[in-house]
Design a protein around this motif. Structure first.
Motif, mmCIF file in Angstrom:
data_model
loop_
_atom_site.group_PDB
_atom_site.id
_atom_site.type_symbol
_atom_site.label_atom_id
_atom_site.label_comp_id
_atom_site.label_asym_id
_atom_site.label_seq_id
_atom_site.Cartn_x
_atom_site.Cartn_y
_atom_site.Cartn_z
ATOM 1 N N ILE A 34 0.803 -1.225 0.000
ATOM 2 C CA ILE A 34 0.000 0.000 0.000
ATOM 3 C C ILE A 34 0.837 1.275 0.000
ATOM 4 N N LEU A 35 2.087 1.189 0.454
ATOM 5 C CA LEU A 35 2.948 2.380 0.475
ATOM 6 C C LEU A 35 3.340 2.820 -0.931
ATOM 7 N N ALA A 36 3.320 1.892 -1.892
ATOM 8 C CA ALA A 36 3.739 2.212 -3.260
ATOM 9 C C ALA A 36 2.868 3.288 -3.876
ATOM 10 N N GLY A 37 1.609 3.317 -3.491
ATOM 11 C CA GLY A 37 0.705 4.331 -4.005
ATOM 12 C C GLY A 37 0.398 5.410 -2.998
ATOM 13 N N GLY A 38 1.247 5.541 -1.979
ATOM 14 C CA GLY A 38 1.042 6.561 -0.955
ATOM 15 C C GLY A 38 -0.015 6.198 0.054
ATOM 16 N N GLY A 39 -0.331 4.914 0.171
ATOM 17 C CA GLY A 39 -1.383 4.474 1.088
ATOM 18 C C GLY A 39 -0.919 4.423 2.524
ATOM 19 N N VAL A 40 -1.857 4.139 3.401
ATOM 20 C CA VAL A 40 -1.593 4.073 4.829
ATOM 21 C C VAL A 40 -2.520 3.022 5.436
ATOM 22 N N LEU A 41 -2.114 2.444 6.547
ATOM 23 C CA LEU A 41 -2.944 1.479 7.266
ATOM 24 C C LEU A 41 -3.596 2.159 8.460
ATOM 25 N N LEU A 42 -4.894 1.975 8.578
ATOM 26 C CA LEU A 42 -5.632 2.438 9.754
ATOM 27 C C LEU A 42 -6.023 1.219 10.578
ATOM 28 N N VAL A 43 -5.919 1.312 11.883
ATOM 29 C CA VAL A 43 -6.391 0.252 12.775
ATOM 30 C C VAL A 43 -7.443 0.873 13.683
ATOM 31 N N CYS A 44 -8.649 0.329 13.603
ATOM 32 C CA CYS A 44 -9.772 0.902 14.345
ATOM 33 C C CYS A 44 -10.363 -0.150 15.285
ATOM 34 N N PRO A 45 -10.139 -0.034 16.580
ATOM 35 C CA PRO A 45 -10.754 -0.982 17.513
ATOM 36 C C PRO A 45 -12.274 -0.813 17.538
ATOM 37 N N PHE A 46 -12.980 -1.931 17.653
ATOM 38 C CA PHE A 46 -14.423 -1.863 17.862
ATOM 39 C C PHE A 46 -14.682 -1.154 19.188
ATOM 40 N N LYS A 47 -15.763 -0.404 19.274
ATOM 41 C CA LYS A 47 -16.117 0.286 20.511
ATOM 42 C C LYS A 47 -16.437 -0.714 21.615
ATOM 43 N N SER A 48 -17.036 -1.829 21.211
ATOM 44 C CA SER A 48 -17.370 -2.911 22.146
ATOM 45 C C SER A 48 -17.644 -4.156 21.325
ATOM 46 N N THR A 49 -17.844 -5.274 22.016
ATOM 47 C CA THR A 49 -18.181 -6.503 21.302
ATOM 48 C C THR A 49 -19.578 -6.429 20.703
ATOM 49 N N ASP A 50 -20.374 -5.480 21.160
ATOM 50 C CA ASP A 50 -21.727 -5.315 20.630
ATOM 51 C C ASP A 50 -21.756 -4.501 19.343
ATOM 52 N N GLU A 51 -20.704 -3.728 19.090
ATOM 53 C CA GLU A 51 -20.666 -2.950 17.849
ATOM 54 C C GLU A 51 -20.415 -3.894 16.681
ATOM 55 N N THR A 52 -21.259 -3.841 15.681
ATOM 56 C CA THR A 52 -21.106 -4.717 14.530
ATOM 57 C C THR A 52 -20.091 -4.136 13.552
ATOM 58 N N LEU A 53 -19.652 -4.964 12.635
ATOM 59 C CA LEU A 53 -18.718 -4.502 11.614
ATOM 60 C C LEU A 53 -19.351 -3.392 10.778
ATOM 61 N N SER A 54 -20.609 -3.546 10.445
ATOM 62 C CA SER A 54 -21.319 -2.521 9.682
ATOM 63 C C SER A 54 -21.344 -1.193 10.429
ATOM 64 N N GLN A 55 -21.631 -1.245 11.719
ATOM 65 C CA GLN A 55 -21.669 -0.021 12.521
ATOM 66 C C GLN A 55 -20.289 0.619 12.624
ATOM 67 N N ALA A 56 -19.261 -0.194 12.752
ATOM 68 C CA ALA A 56 -17.898 0.330 12.849
ATOM 69 C C ALA A 56 -17.476 0.988 11.538
ATOM 70 N N ILE A 57 -17.838 0.372 10.417
ATOM 71 C CA ILE A 57 -17.519 0.951 9.109
ATOM 72 C C ILE A 57 -18.189 2.316 8.963
ATOM 73 N N THR A 58 -19.457 2.388 9.326
ATOM 74 C CA THR A 58 -20.201 3.647 9.225
ATOM 75 C C THR A 58 -19.592 4.713 10.144
ATOM 76 N N ARG A 59 -19.211 4.298 11.345
ATOM 77 C CA ARG A 59 -18.618 5.249 12.309
ATOM 78 C C ARG A 59 -17.319 5.829 11.774
ATOM 79 N N LEU A 60 -16.427 4.966 11.293
ATOM 80 C CA LEU A 60 -15.130 5.455 10.825
ATOM 81 C C LEU A 60 -15.266 6.258 9.534
ATOM 82 N N ALA A 61 -16.227 5.883 8.685
ATOM 83 C CA ALA A 61 -16.429 6.622 7.435
ATOM 84 C C ALA A 61 -16.825 8.068 7.701
ATOM 85 N N GLY A 62 -17.386 8.333 8.876
ATOM 86 C CA GLY A 62 -17.733 9.699 9.254
ATOM 87 C C GLY A 62 -16.541 10.494 9.752
ATOM 88 N N LEU A 63 -15.398 9.808 9.945
ATOM 89 C CA LEU A 63 -14.207 10.466 10.476
ATOM 90 C C LEU A 63 -13.099 10.638 9.446
#
Length: 383
Positions: A78-107
């Protein structure tokens, strides 16, 4: 003696260039994880340019660290194209992957989506639906359980049946038990992401396909038999089999191949930014005239030219019966340069749109360059 200032004769003012937007980086990959950080994060997500940063934050034994090592272990990555890795912990075990994706997409923006969680079929389907609606990210959904191919109920079958091509399904069946298979499949997805989101969109002839690519740190999946191979072909699932003794990615299409979706995302985002900047960086205004429309179409042309330069698009023959504008101009432009740009004449614009200061619709036709994944050779021998 009194002197008059020069400004009574000549007055000079400096107009600075208005600011525009930067381009989205489609080589940005995120890992959503339940792994606990060993050191408290200062924000909702970690930004990493190497695997060591992730290891420092989460420890060497965490799966998220292993996935990061897979991502940065590819060449190119990913660095070849200027990319970066983000690591986003789930808020809790109750937060779904869909909810986490939506949350981070707002940031922040990201394109590739991975997770360390062993998601259920329902959670995976919900995440696929979310990503499909976003239209600017790709969920890499992996499994080592062959039940995902089952008709009507299998996860990969359902994803394909819904034509959710912003989700790339990956199968990797090696492992001593179900948990080991699931983890190995997720590590395969991470390696795939590291190599897949590695295109430099500022270069020339950099367009790539994942077919027959090597993945560092991943051994060939020897569980791939003719039955699984056919199922992957049918459902558009990418795998890492041994081909004549060499481990290679084998790509299949779920409506579209991975590289088509990836480059389509880049093109749409690049086009949006170019047109926005044409509007935002004009010191006065873009007039609602044909000359003004040429400014907007010039911004579109920048994206189209870059699509041709990188090899995503190329001159060719338009096979569809759908055309717009002048049919002769349409086919000639596709044949000569690989794209055609047309806008409705200003004189034909609806008065309501004119009053609202909305530009006439700009239509673009692109001819993808495609990619050769296999070949047939005929040999004629005469004695």
């Amino acid at each position: 003696m009194a002197e008059l200032p020069i400004t009574t004769v000549v007055n000079v003012s400096v107009s600075k260039q208005p600011a525009g937007l930067g381009f989205y980086n489609v080589n940005t990959v995120v890992i959503f994880t339940d792994d606990e950080p060993v050191n408290e994060l200062t924000s909702d997500f970690l930004i990493a340019y190497d695997a060591r940063t992730v290891e420092t934050a989460f420890g060497s034994a965490a799966e998220v660290t292993e996935q990061a090592q897979m991502i940065f272990g590819q060449s190119p990555n990913i660095l070849a194209g200027g990319g970066v890795l983000l690591v986003c912990p789930f808020k809790s075990t109750d937060e779904t992957l869909s909810q986490a994706i939506t949350r981070l997409a707002g940031l922040t923006y990201f394109c590739g989506v991975l997770t360390t969680r062993a998601v259920t079929s329902a959670e995976a389907q919900a995440a696929a639906t979310t990503v499909q609606s976003m239209q600017n990210a790709i969920l890499l959904l992996s499994s080592g359980d062959s039940s995902v191919f089952t008709k009507d109920t299998g996860l990969f079958y359902l994803i394909n049946n819904k034509t959710q091509y912003f989700t790339k399904c990956l199968y990797y069946g090696l492992g001593a038990d179900a948990d080991a298979k699931a983890k190995n499949a997720r590590l395969f997805a991470a390696a795939y992401a590291g190599r897949g989101f590695a295109q430099n969109f500022s270069g020339s002839n950099t367009s790539q396909t994942m077919n027959l690519k090597d993945l560092s740190g991943i051994v060939a999946d020897t569980t791939i038999d003719t039955t699984i191979l056919q199922q992957c072909d049918d459902l558009g699932v990418d795998i890492y089999p041994s081909i004549a003794g060499l481990p290679k990615v084998k790509s299949f299409a779920n409506s579209l191949y991975f590289d088509q979706v990836y480059q389509q995302i880049w093109f749409v985002l690049n086009l949006q930014v170019n047109v926005f900047n044409a509007l935002a960086t004009t010191r006065t205004k873009i007039p609602q005239t044909e000359a003004g429309m040429n400014v907007l179409k010039g911004a579109c042309k920048q994206s189209c030219n870059q699509a041709v330069t990188i090899g995503y698009c190329a001159p060719g023959e338009w096979k569809s019966s759908d055309t717009f504008g002048n049919p002769d101009d349409f086919k000639r432009n596709i044949r000569d340069v690989g794209y055609y740009i047309y806008s409705q004449p200003i004189a034909e614009q609806a008065q309501a749109d004119r009053v609202a200061r909305v530009a006439p619709v700009v239509s673009i036709a692109l001819k993808e360059s495609g990619s050769i994944h296999s070949a047939n050779v005929l040999v004629y021998i005469e004695s």
